[in-house]
Design a protein around this motif. Structure first.
Motif, short mmCIF file in Angstrom:
data_model
loop_
_atom_site.label_atom_id
_atom_site.label_comp_id
_atom_site.label_asym_id
_atom_site.label_seq_id
_atom_site.Cartn_x
_atom_site.Cartn_y
_atom_site.Cartn_z
N UNK A 156 -1.43 -0.59 -1.19
CA UNK A 156 -0.48 -1.72 -1.73
C UNK A 156 -0.51 -2.91 -0.94
N UNK A 157 -0.77 -3.89 -1.68
CA UNK A 157 -1.26 -5.28 -0.97
C UNK A 157 0.09 -6.00 -0.64
N UNK A 158 -0.07 -6.78 0.29
CA UNK A 158 0.93 -7.53 0.91
C UNK A 158 2.06 -8.37 0.08
N UNK A 159 1.45 -8.88 -1.12
CA UNK A 159 2.52 -9.52 -2.06
C UNK A 159 2.84 -8.70 -3.30
N UNK A 160 2.58 -7.60 -3.19
CA UNK A 160 2.90 -6.52 -4.30
C UNK A 160 4.23 -6.59 -4.58
N UNK A 161 4.70 -6.23 -5.86
CA UNK A 161 6.10 -6.09 -6.17
C UNK A 161 6.09 -4.62 -6.82
#
Length: 273
Positions: free
Chosen positions: A172-177
């Protein structure tokens, strides 16, 4: 948007959960004497759910973190300063027990299910990240990735009652929500296309289900209660309550009723909360 890990909920829910966990622990320690010392140390000698969870996670990460770092006390301090994170963990555990037939009970989910534990490591790392302790948060998350083979950036935002089944290979990447009530299986990637900067990762809306091996790339949206089928590659927005399948992903109609088992479990949780 409902990303609410730090919003404190009714403390009675957590107290009820702790009573159930200690009852299950006492029964297990009696019926399986070989587990008695472990159960007493991990649960029955703890002062509450937060103390228990800090001990369980600290013990799980003991071989991933450097030996000089005593994590459990630090995690307990974090819980004391972020009570909403403890409430979010309690809701995650209750949902795991409700929707996963492979989980015998709450106690087993707490002590051994990697998806639940990895999510709680993320929640702690996220609290560090948000408070300015980005280096510590990144270290904790990477130690968790070494232990669980689940890599969730501490900058990502994740809501409550999130169910990660198996979880191995999840990125899950940094700016995922990831909003409330989302369900995610193993081998899923929420990544970037490498053509965007800044806000560059997917937004998974409330109640969506992401099946095993799916890859979702870019600052796109998977709508509420949508379903991304196994091994699908998603590069465009997915409407609410819609199935997307294939490589590249294509819309394949409304979410089928046979997935109501998850929805019904969520309804039961809402009724009893």
């Amino acid at each position: 948007m409902t990303v609410t890990q730090n919003q404190q909920r009714d403390p009675e829910m957590q107290a009820t959960l702790w009573r159930t966990l200690t009852d299950q622990a006492e029964t297990l320690a009696t019926t399986s004497p070989a587990l008695g010392p472990y159960i007493r140390s991990s649960v029955l000698q703890r002062e509450g759910f937060a103390d228990c969870l800090a001990h369980v996670l600290g013990s799980a990460l003991v071989h991933a973190a450097p030996p000089e770092v005593d994590l459990a006390p630090e995690l307990l301090k974090l819980y004391a300063h972020n009570p909403g994170v403890v409430d979010a963990a309690a809701e995650d555990l209750v949902k795991l027990d409700a929707v996963n037939p492979a989980c015998p009970d709450l106690l087993t989910g707490l002590l051994s299910f990697r998806g639940f534990q990895a999510l709680q490591v993320y929640r702690l790392a996220h609290a560090m990240w948000q408070s300015g302790e980005k280096q510590f948060g990144a270290l904790v998350q990477n130690w968790g990735a070494l232990k669980y083979a689940i890599d969730i950036h501490p900058g990502a935002r994740i809501g409550r009652r999130v169910f990660i089944d198996h979880g191995i290979g999840l990125v899950v990447g940094e700016t995922s929500v990831i909003e409330d009530d989302v369900n995610i299986w193993h081998g899923v990637t929420l990544g970037s296309t490498l053509t965007e900067s800044g806000d560059r990762h997917p937004k998974i809306r409330r109640g969506a289900t992401i099946c095993a091996g799916a890859t979702i790339l870019g600052n796109i949206e998977v709508g509420e209660f949508a379903l991304v089928a196994a091994d699908t590659v998603v590069l465009k927005n997915v409407p609410a309550r819609t199935v997307v399948v294939g490589v590249p992903g294509r819309l394949a109609g409304p979410v089928p009723g046979r997935l109501d088992a998850i929805d019904e479990a969520v309804k039961r949780l809402a009724t009893t909360a």
